[in-house]
Design a protein around this motif. Structure first.
Motif, PDB file in Angstrom:
ATOM      1  N   LEU A 204      35.591  44.081  33.485  1.00  0.00           N
ATOM      2  CA  LEU A 204      35.270  44.966  34.603  1.00  0.00           C
ATOM      3  C   LEU A 204      33.934  45.663  34.404  1.00  0.00           C
ATOM      4  O   LEU A 204      33.143  45.788  35.339  1.00  0.00           O
TER       5      LEU A 204
ATOM      6  N   ARG B 266      38.298  35.739  32.143  1.00  0.00           N
ATOM      7  CA  ARG B 266      37.921  36.693  33.170  1.00  0.00           C
ATOM      8  C   ARG B 266      36.714  37.518  32.713  1.00  0.00           C
ATOM      9  O   ARG B 266      36.579  37.865  31.552  1.00  0.00           O
TER      10      ARG B 266
ATOM     11  N   CYS C  75      31.132  43.383  35.285  1.00  0.00           N
ATOM     12  CA  CYS C  75      31.052  43.220  36.747  1.00  0.00           C
ATOM     13  C   CYS C  75      30.359  44.423  37.383  1.00  0.00           C
ATOM     14  O   CYS C  75      29.479  44.278  38.232  1.00  0.00           O
ATOM     15  N   ALA C  76      30.767  45.628  36.944  1.00  0.00           N
ATOM     16  CA  ALA C  76      30.187  46.848  37.508  1.00  0.00           C
ATOM     17  C   ALA C  76      28.701  46.942  37.182  1.00  0.00           C
ATOM     18  O   ALA C  76      27.881  47.278  38.046  1.00  0.00           O
TER      19      ALA C  76
END
Length: 384
Positions: A28, A25, A31-32
């Motif tokens: 986060l 994955r 991704c941000a």
């Protein structure tokens, strides 16, 4: 093999697959950071060029520096993809910091002392002139009552040689502009001053006015004229800059008093709002084109100041001619902002000069509730 051994044999592959999936994955923070970089790149490419980017570009400019810094801190604290996230955050900071409104020049800029004959200039969006309970017109919705006497005390307190004032206009209950005829009051309040007015701009000057005219976009940009049907004051919509040439000593200097259209018109909702925003965008570009053309053809020293309704992040400021130098480095504030004056996060009021003019002082003056804009005060001199 016991039952426990069998359970462990079955469970371990599943746990291994789950752990492998977690590792695959994207973290986060990466991704941000990537999403913000996409926004910044899109903004630099689209702002000022397409009408439908006007809503995203209303983000406070400081976010273009603050958000990537926060993402960089989060990236350095992350356990995985730390380097990738940090690199993406640095990329967005590099692309966005220059239009974030940060005035880094304030850290090292040192102003040249002003000569005794320096010119004091004050530019201010008055917020519907003196429309309040103290004047003939009731205040527009959302506008607090104001003291007219305080309005003129504020103007006098600036001790300016030249005042460039915007929103010399009232608005009725139907949101239509109403002409103001306050020239007699201005003559009483500023005896000896010369006065020029066009559309919703008024310029007051201690120096003689040798030329005055509003820059009307209709002759050259009639297709972009945003005049509502049935309007009895088309000039309000088509004249957004007043040029006055002043005789200062043996020199003539042009002063451009501008109030460029707002990027959005919230007076309608739904699909109408998007349609109006497109009209606003075209009107902004048209008025800036007319302004730029006049400045480029003008050989005189010039000062340009007013409410541009454009933050440092808005690409439409690219239309200001390269001949005009931004006076921002002379400001002492690291993050200068002029709107909303009560809680300023945006800077939408600007001042520019040609190379023949030296800026000795430039500061923003809070309006103490008289307007939603801060005023701009400059001390200038002409090169010998």
């Amino acid at each position: 093999m016991t039952a426990a051994d069998t359970t462990q044999a079955v469970t371990r592959p599943r746990d291994s697959r789950r752990a492998s999936g977690v590792r695959r994955r994207i973290p986060l923070v990466l991704c941000a950071a990537s999403a913000w970089l996409v926004f910044v790149v899109s903004h630099r490419v689209l702002s000022g060029r397409v009408w439908w980017w006007q809503l995203p570009e209303l983000v406070p400019p400081l976010a273009l520096a603050a958000v990537p810094v926060l993402l960089l801190v989060a990236a350095l604290a992350a356990r995985r993809a730390r380097r990738a996230a940090a690199a993406v955050a640095l990329a967005s900071l590099t692309l966005g910091a220059g239009v974030s409104g940060l005035n880094l020049a304030s850290l090292w800029h040192r102003a040249v002392p002003a000569p005794t004959d320096a010119i004091k200039v004050f530019s201010w969006n008055t917020w519907y002139w003196d429309q309040s309970l103290g004047s003939a017109m009731p205040p527009p919705t959302g506008t607090p009552p104001r003291d007219v006497a305080a309005f003129y005390r504020y103007l006098h307190a600036q001790d300016a040689d030249v005042l460039l004032l915007q929103e010399y206009v009232y608005f009725g209950a139907d949101s239509r502009p109403i002409r103001v005829n306050d020239l007699d009051t201005l003559r009483r309040e500023f005896p000896g001053f010369h006065i020029a007015a066009a559309s919703e701009m008024v310029t007051l000057s201690r120096f003689p006015i040798v030329l005055e005219h509003g820059l009307d976009l209709r002759p050259e940009d009639g297709r972009d004229t945003p005049v509502p049907p049935g309007s009895d004051w088309p000039g309000f919509y088509t004249v957004k800059t007043l040029r006055t040439d002043l005789r200062i000593g043996s020199r003539t200097v042009s002063f451009y008093n501008s109030h460029i259209n707002s990027p959005v018109d919230p007076s309608a909702g739904g699909l109408d709002l998007f349609s109006l925003n497109r009209t606003q965008h075209e009107a902004r570009k048209a008025n800036l084109r007319v302004l730029a053309a006049d400045i480029q053809a003008n050989p005189l020293p010039a000062v340009l100041a007013g409410d541009f309704n454009a933050s440092p992040a808005m690409g439409i400021l690219r239309q200001v001619p390269g001949r005009m130098a931004d006076a921002t480095p002379a400001l002492r504030s690291l993050y200068p902002a002029t709107w909303d004056d009560r809680w300023p996060w945006w800077r939408i009021d600007w001042a520019y000069t040609t190379p023949e003019i030296t800026v000795h002082e430039y500061r923003l003056v809070r309006s103490n509730g008289l307007s939603d804009h801060s005023g701009q005060r400059l001390v200038l001199s002409l090169s010998r």
